[in-house]
Design an enzyme around this catalytic site. Structure first.
Site, PDB file in Angstrom:
ATOM      1  N   CYS A   2       0.827  -1.203   0.000  1.00  0.00           N
ATOM      2  CA  CYS A   2       0.000   0.000   0.000  1.00  0.00           C
ATOM      3  C   CYS A   2       0.867   1.263   0.000  1.00  0.00           C
ATOM      4  O   CYS A   2       2.007   1.230   0.443  1.00  0.00           O
ATOM      5  CB  CYS A   2      -0.873   0.035   1.247  1.00  0.00           C
ATOM      6  SG  CYS A   2      -1.832  -1.470   1.461  1.00  0.00           S
ATOM      7  N   ARG A  27       4.112   0.634  -6.511  1.00  0.00           N
ATOM      8  CA  ARG A  27       4.063  -0.322  -5.403  1.00  0.00           C
ATOM      9  C   ARG A  27       2.959  -1.355  -5.597  1.00  0.00           C
ATOM     10  O   ARG A  27       2.916  -2.348  -4.890  1.00  0.00           O
ATOM     11  CB  ARG A  27       3.822   0.437  -4.083  1.00  0.00           C
ATOM     12  CG  ARG A  27       4.943   1.383  -3.729  1.00  0.00           C
ATOM     13  CD  ARG A  27       4.508   2.348  -2.665  1.00  0.00           C
ATOM     14  NE  ARG A  27       4.480   1.748  -1.345  1.00  0.00           N
ATOM     15  CZ  ARG A  27       5.480   1.775  -0.484  1.00  0.00           C
ATOM     16  NH1 ARG A  27       6.605   2.344  -0.832  1.00  0.00           N
ATOM     17  NH2 ARG A  27       5.380   1.237   0.704  1.00  0.00           N
ATOM     18  N   TRP A  76      -3.343  -2.320  -1.486  1.00  0.00           N
ATOM     19  CA  TRP A  76      -3.099  -3.654  -2.058  1.00  0.00           C
ATOM     20  C   TRP A  76      -3.735  -4.630  -1.079  1.00  0.00           C
ATOM     21  O   TRP A  76      -3.312  -4.743   0.066  1.00  0.00           O
ATOM     22  CB  TRP A  76      -1.605  -3.892  -2.233  1.00  0.00           C
ATOM     23  CG  TRP A  76      -1.261  -5.344  -2.311  1.00  0.00           C
ATOM     24  CD1 TRP A  76      -0.560  -6.063  -1.395  1.00  0.00           C
ATOM     25  CD2 TRP A  76      -1.642  -6.257  -3.327  1.00  0.00           C
ATOM     26  NE1 TRP A  76      -0.483  -7.369  -1.790  1.00  0.00           N
ATOM     27  CE2 TRP A  76      -1.128  -7.514  -2.974  1.00  0.00           C
ATOM     28  CE3 TRP A  76      -2.372  -6.133  -4.525  1.00  0.00           C
ATOM     29  CZ2 TRP A  76      -1.332  -8.648  -3.754  1.00  0.00           C
ATOM     30  CZ3 TRP A  76      -2.565  -7.260  -5.296  1.00  0.00           C
ATOM     31  CH2 TRP A  76      -2.038  -8.485  -4.923  1.00  0.00           C
ATOM     32  N   ASN A 102      -0.703   0.938   6.128  1.00  0.00           N
ATOM     33  CA  ASN A 102       0.083   0.049   5.271  1.00  0.00           C
ATOM     34  C   ASN A 102       0.683  -1.001   6.191  1.00  0.00           C
ATOM     35  O   ASN A 102       1.228  -0.668   7.231  1.00  0.00           O
ATOM     36  CB  ASN A 102       1.179   0.896   4.595  1.00  0.00           C
ATOM     37  CG  ASN A 102       2.170   0.050   3.824  1.00  0.00           C
ATOM     38  OD1 ASN A 102       1.949  -1.135   3.590  1.00  0.00           O
ATOM     39  ND2 ASN A 102       3.272   0.670   3.442  1.00  0.00           N
ATOM     40  N   GLY A 103       0.534  -2.263   5.853  1.00  0.00           N
ATOM     41  CA  GLY A 103       1.067  -3.321   6.706  1.00  0.00           C
ATOM     42  C   GLY A 103       0.006  -4.368   6.986  1.00  0.00           C
ATOM     43  O   GLY A 103      -1.060  -4.368   6.361  1.00  0.00           O
ATOM     44  N   GLU A 485      20.914 -19.422  -4.483  1.00  0.00           N
ATOM     45  CA  GLU A 485      20.775 -18.002  -4.818  1.00  0.00           C
ATOM     46  C   GLU A 485      19.565 -17.381  -4.098  1.00  0.00           C
ATOM     47  O   GLU A 485      19.649 -16.262  -3.595  1.00  0.00           O
ATOM     48  CB  GLU A 485      20.666 -17.831  -6.344  1.00  0.00           C
ATOM     49  CG  GLU A 485      20.514 -16.408  -6.837  1.00  0.00           C
ATOM     50  CD  GLU A 485      21.652 -15.473  -6.446  1.00  0.00           C
ATOM     51  OE1 GLU A 485      22.651 -15.921  -5.885  1.00  0.00           O
ATOM     52  OE2 GLU A 485      21.500 -14.265  -6.684  1.00  0.00           O
ATOM     53  N   LYS A 489      19.762 -14.220  -1.525  1.00  0.00           N
ATOM     54  CA  LYS A 489      18.977 -12.997  -1.697  1.00  0.00           C
ATOM     55  C   LYS A 489      18.245 -12.668  -0.404  1.00  0.00           C
ATOM     56  O   LYS A 489      18.185 -11.531   0.029  1.00  0.00           O
ATOM     57  CB  LYS A 489      17.951 -13.143  -2.836  1.00  0.00           C
ATOM     58  CG  LYS A 489      18.530 -13.126  -4.222  1.00  0.00           C
ATOM     59  CD  LYS A 489      18.908 -11.755  -4.723  1.00  0.00           C
ATOM     60  CE  LYS A 489      20.343 -11.388  -4.684  1.00  0.00           C
ATOM     61  NZ  LYS A 489      21.442 -12.042  -5.166  1.00  0.00           N
ATOM     62  N   GLU A 492      20.914 -11.535   2.374  1.00  0.00           N
ATOM     63  CA  GLU A 492      21.661 -10.294   2.233  1.00  0.00           C
ATOM     64  C   GLU A 492      20.803  -9.044   2.323  1.00  0.00           C
ATOM     65  O   GLU A 492      21.264  -8.037   2.845  1.00  0.00           O
ATOM     66  CB  GLU A 492      22.554 -10.286   0.985  1.00  0.00           C
ATOM     67  CG  GLU A 492      21.856 -10.461  -0.336  1.00  0.00           C
ATOM     68  CD  GLU A 492      22.833 -10.593  -1.512  1.00  0.00           C
ATOM     69  OE1 GLU A 492      24.028 -10.332  -1.362  1.00  0.00           O
ATOM     70  OE2 GLU A 492      22.370 -10.968  -2.607  1.00  0.00           O
ATOM     71  N   HIS A 508      20.196 -35.388   7.185  1.00  0.00           N
ATOM     72  CA  HIS A 508      21.500 -35.636   7.801  1.00  0.00           C
ATOM     73  C   HIS A 508      21.883 -34.509   8.754  1.00  0.00           C
ATOM     74  O   HIS A 508      23.074 -34.284   9.007  1.00  0.00           O
ATOM     75  CB  HIS A 508      22.563 -35.838   6.721  1.00  0.00           C
ATOM     76  CG  HIS A 508      22.284 -37.029   5.861  1.00  0.00           C
ATOM     77  ND1 HIS A 508      22.356 -38.310   6.338  1.00  0.00           N
ATOM     78  CD2 HIS A 508      21.864 -37.122   4.577  1.00  0.00           C
ATOM     79  CE1 HIS A 508      22.027 -39.161   5.366  1.00  0.00           C
ATOM     80  NE2 HIS A 508      21.713 -38.457   4.291  1.00  0.00           N
ATOM     81  N   LYS A 607      29.156  -3.774  -3.191  1.00  0.00           N
ATOM     82  CA  LYS A 607      28.826  -4.278  -4.522  1.00  0.00           C
ATOM     83  C   LYS A 607      29.992  -5.069  -5.089  1.00  0.00           C
ATOM     84  O   LYS A 607      29.814  -6.110  -5.706  1.00  0.00           O
ATOM     85  CB  LYS A 607      28.486  -3.091  -5.430  1.00  0.00           C
ATOM     86  CG  LYS A 607      28.114  -3.480  -6.854  1.00  0.00           C
ATOM     87  CD  LYS A 607      26.751  -4.121  -6.897  1.00  0.00           C
ATOM     88  CE  LYS A 607      26.401  -4.679  -8.252  1.00  0.00           C
ATOM     89  NZ  LYS A 607      25.421  -5.780  -8.127  1.00  0.00           N
TER      90      LYS A 607
HETATM   91  C1  G6P Z   1      29.630  -9.154  -3.613  1.00  0.00           C
HETATM   92  C2  G6P Z   1      28.229  -8.839  -4.087  1.00  0.00           C
HETATM   93  C3  G6P Z   1      27.551 -10.082  -4.670  1.00  0.00           C
HETATM   94  C4  G6P Z   1      28.397 -10.674  -5.767  1.00  0.00           C
HETATM   95  C5  G6P Z   1      29.814 -10.950  -5.253  1.00  0.00           C
HETATM   96  C6  G6P Z   1      30.744 -11.298  -6.401  1.00  0.00           C
HETATM   97  O1  G6P Z   1      29.572  -9.961  -2.494  1.00  0.00           O
HETATM   98  O2  G6P Z   1      27.471  -8.349  -3.010  1.00  0.00           O
HETATM   99  O3  G6P Z   1      26.287  -9.728  -5.206  1.00  0.00           O
HETATM  100  O4  G6P Z   1      27.820 -11.838  -6.247  1.00  0.00           O
HETATM  101  O5  G6P Z   1      30.380  -9.794  -4.635  1.00  0.00           O
HETATM  102  O6  G6P Z   1      30.931 -10.148  -7.168  1.00  0.00           O
HETATM  103  P1  G6P Z   1      31.346 -10.186  -8.674  1.00  0.00           P
HETATM  104  O7  G6P Z   1      31.456  -8.754  -9.085  1.00  0.00           O
HETATM  105  O8  G6P Z   1      32.675 -10.892  -8.722  1.00  0.00           O
HETATM  106  O9  G6P Z   1      30.305 -10.939  -9.418  1.00  0.00           O
END
Ligand code: G6P
Length: 612
Positions: A2, A27, A76, A102-103, A485, A489, A492, A508, A607
């Site tokens: 919302c 949103r 929403w 909202n919530g 993956e 996600k 992180e 196990h 990054k």
């Molecule tokens: C950092 C980023 C990840 C990424 C990793 C490898 O930990 O937060 O999102 O997958 O680095 O980075 P690269 O640039 O080598 O894919």
């Protein structure tokens, strides 16, 4: 999710509110409403199901609503279907209290019953009407004023909320509070604003307060005061927003991550196009001719983070299609474990940035040992790209959000193309089968786009689990790779502890962690492993787990086991990671958003990790 907007100043409120709501349209919403008041006059509430346009037409762009103080909302649906009745604002019967929210209020049934016992009746199915009436109840019962009524209500409400409230007795004020749902306050000359997010008010002010959990804000035309739930005053400083009003770089999305999630169809398509000539996958531009590929006896894939997960998927693809052994390593391990590399072995370094310190060191180690090296890199001209013997570029474009999405998706695609070309070169895949796979590959962008169209379901689910402490992702084969993956996600950006496990490994050890309502996400896109996955999910369920199933359309019997199921379009089983990862990215994203976290810049992360 919302959207909330509020305004009190000397201008006409309704057009400003409508404009603010329009900035929050991305949103997602199914209905909208406004509550505006003109001095001592009673508040006017207008609501409509559907697009904001409907509300705007009903009110002549807001001009038909007189008054310089008001709140607006795009809803929403969570509790109760999308309808005008369920749309916000909601109010007590005498309109002494009017609120937008909202919530999700988790104990709203219990509160509703309490209020019914105290003579309240309800016209909607929403938890928000309960909140409005609870505030009204405390307001009238204790007569301690709006702040006290809000504080008492906050003590009783469990769940998440961002609330903006108007009291009939306070014609020149708006009150706001939040817990685990975002809320910001803006101040300008002679006016105060509130909103779920900055873009809604950026046209009017760049001076913004971020309301913290369990803080209450009291807005009038010239000032905003903040206090704790114990009504102790808080000194807060406004933050100056420096990004431009259009938030142009984000393309109207709230976060770069969401923008980048939506750029995946394009990233996948561009990456395919860059490595396909006519109807042939052509890697010769990188020096990977069929002759060179035929000479490859072993592949080592080395990477960090999500790139490593793309490498795990690549392993399954290459081994299955080309029957070449693949070993996958995280770069920080590879570089120090004195890897044994022989002639005829290809070391593939996957990296979005092309600058990750461990990946670069792994590349140099491989080269020092005389191995042939291939970089799969997004940033053109980066160090890894320059130093490797061969380079295949992912065409994801610049990626800003720390949590990668589109670069990972593009890496997957390079993995498929490499596996298919390798298999064709080695004769383990017939040309017709290769052509069929390429045609299927080309359909992935459209299929990803289709998944994105249905993102609100994930949003709803994420809101429900935003308080989760742990989650587990299980899968077999490529579904295990996707689970890795999905789990990353979640960790992180939403800070929820989660782990990914090969489903057969669960018994196990990990299964001892499953308790009542532990979230377990089962990924089951691989038909030959489907029954085995179901058995593993049943094992979790019988220990109390809440099961989310992620599978392809057609596998409807998953619903016999899973509590909540997400379907993805069918595709070649080698390519399912590209589709299955999308709902998992969305889940991580929406969890983060519903917890009010910094999606694009999660704490402690960078990054590109250019140090060891
Ligand atoms: C950092 C980023 C990840 C990424 C990793 C490898 O930990 O937060 O999102 O997958 O680095 O980075 P690269 O640039 O080598 O894919």
């Amino acid at each position: 999710m919302c959207g909330i907007v509020g305004y009190i100043g000397s201008g006409q409120a309704a057009p400003i509110l409508l404009e603010g709501l329009a900035r929050l349209e991305y949103r997602g919403y199914d209905s909208a409403g406004l509550a505006v008041r003109d001095g001592e006059h009673d508040v006017e509430i207008v609501k409509a199901k559907g697009r904001l346009k409907v509300l705007s037409e009903m009110t002549d762009g807001g001009r038909a609503l007189r008054g310089d103080c008001g709140i607006g909302h795009t809803r929403w649906a969570t509790h109760g279907e999308p309808s005008t009745e369920n749309a916000h604002p909601h109010c007590s019967d005498d309109r002494a209290v009017v609120a937008v929210h909202n919530g999700i209020i988790e104990n709203y049934m219990e509160l509703r019953e309490k209020l019914i016992k105290n003579g309240y009746s309800f016209y909607s199915q929403t938890d928000t009407e309960v909140a409005a009436k609870l505030i009204d109840y405390y307001y009238k019962k204790y007569r301690g004023g709006p702040m006290e009524a809000l504080a008492r209500s906050m003590m009783r409400i469990r769940g998440s909320y961002a609330l903006a409230v108007m009291f009939r007795d306070c014609p020149n004020e708006i009150f706001a509070t939040r817990r685990d749902s975002p809320m910001i306050i803006g101040v300008a000359d002679g006016a105060s604003y509130l909103a779920s997010d900055v873009p809604a008010i950026l046209k009017h002010t760049r001076s913004v307060y971020y309301v913290d959990n369990l803080e209450i804000a009291r807005l009038n035309r010239s000032s905003v005061r903040f206090c704790t739930v114990d009504q102790e005053a808080i000194e807060k400083r406004p933050v100056e927003i420096t990004w431009d009003a259009e938030s142009a770089e984000k393309g109207g999305f709230e976060h770069f991550m969401m923008k980048e999630i939506h750029e995946q169809p394009r990233a996948v398509q561009d990456t395919i196009n860059s490595l396909v000539r006519g109807e042939q996958i052509d890697l010769s531009g990188a020096g990977l001719t069929d002759e060179a590929l035929r000479a490859v006896r072993q592949v080592h894939v080395v990477a960090c983070g999500s790139a490593y997960h793309a490498g795990v998927a690549m392993q399954y693809g290459i081994e299955d299609l080309a029957r070449v052994p693949v070993r996958v390593d995280v770069a920080s391990e590879f570089r120090y474990r004195r890897p044994i590399l022989r002639e005829g072995e290809l070391v593939v370094i996957i990296s979005q940035s092309g600058e990750t310190a461990d990946s670069l060191a792994a590349l140099r180690e491989a080269k020092a040992q005389g191995a042939d090296t291939l970089a799969v890199v997004n940033v053109v001209g980066s160090t890894i790209a320059r130093e490797a013997d061969h380079v295949l570029y992912t065409c994801a474009g610049p990626e800003i959000a720390v949590a990668t999405t589109k670069a990972y998706s593009a890496q997957l695609v390079v993995g498929y193309l490499l596996a298919i070309r390798l298999a064709l070169a080695r004769g383990t895949l017939e040309p017709e089968a290769g052509a069929r796979m390429l045609a299927e590959l080309r359909s992935l962008p459209e299929k990803i786009a289709r998944i994105l169209e249905d993102k609100e379901r994930i949003q709803w689910f994420a809101a429900k689990f935003s308080n989760a402490k742990h989650a587990f992702f299980i899968g077999r084969g490529l579904d295990y790779a996707v689970g890795l993956e999905g789990s990353l996600k979640m960790k992180e950006i939403s800070y929820i502890h989660s782990g990914a496990y090969a489903a057969g490994e669960l018994k196990h050890g990990t299964i001892s962690l499953i308790e009542e309502r532990t979230l377990v996400v089962g990924v089951l896109t691989q038909d030959p492993l489907f029954e085995k996955m179901i058995s593993n999910m049943v094992e979790c369920k019988s220990r109390g787990a809440y099961l989310m199933g992620l599978t392809s359309y057609g596998n409807y019997n998953v619903e016999d086991t899973a509590d909540f199921t997400v379907y993805i379009p069918r595709t070649d089983p080698h390519f399912t990671p590209s589709l299955a990862v999308i709902p998992l990215q969305l889940m991580g994203y929406y969890l983060s958003v519903s917890k009010g976290l910094d999606v694009d810049k999660p704490r402690n992360l960078a990054k590109s990790v250019t140090v060891e």
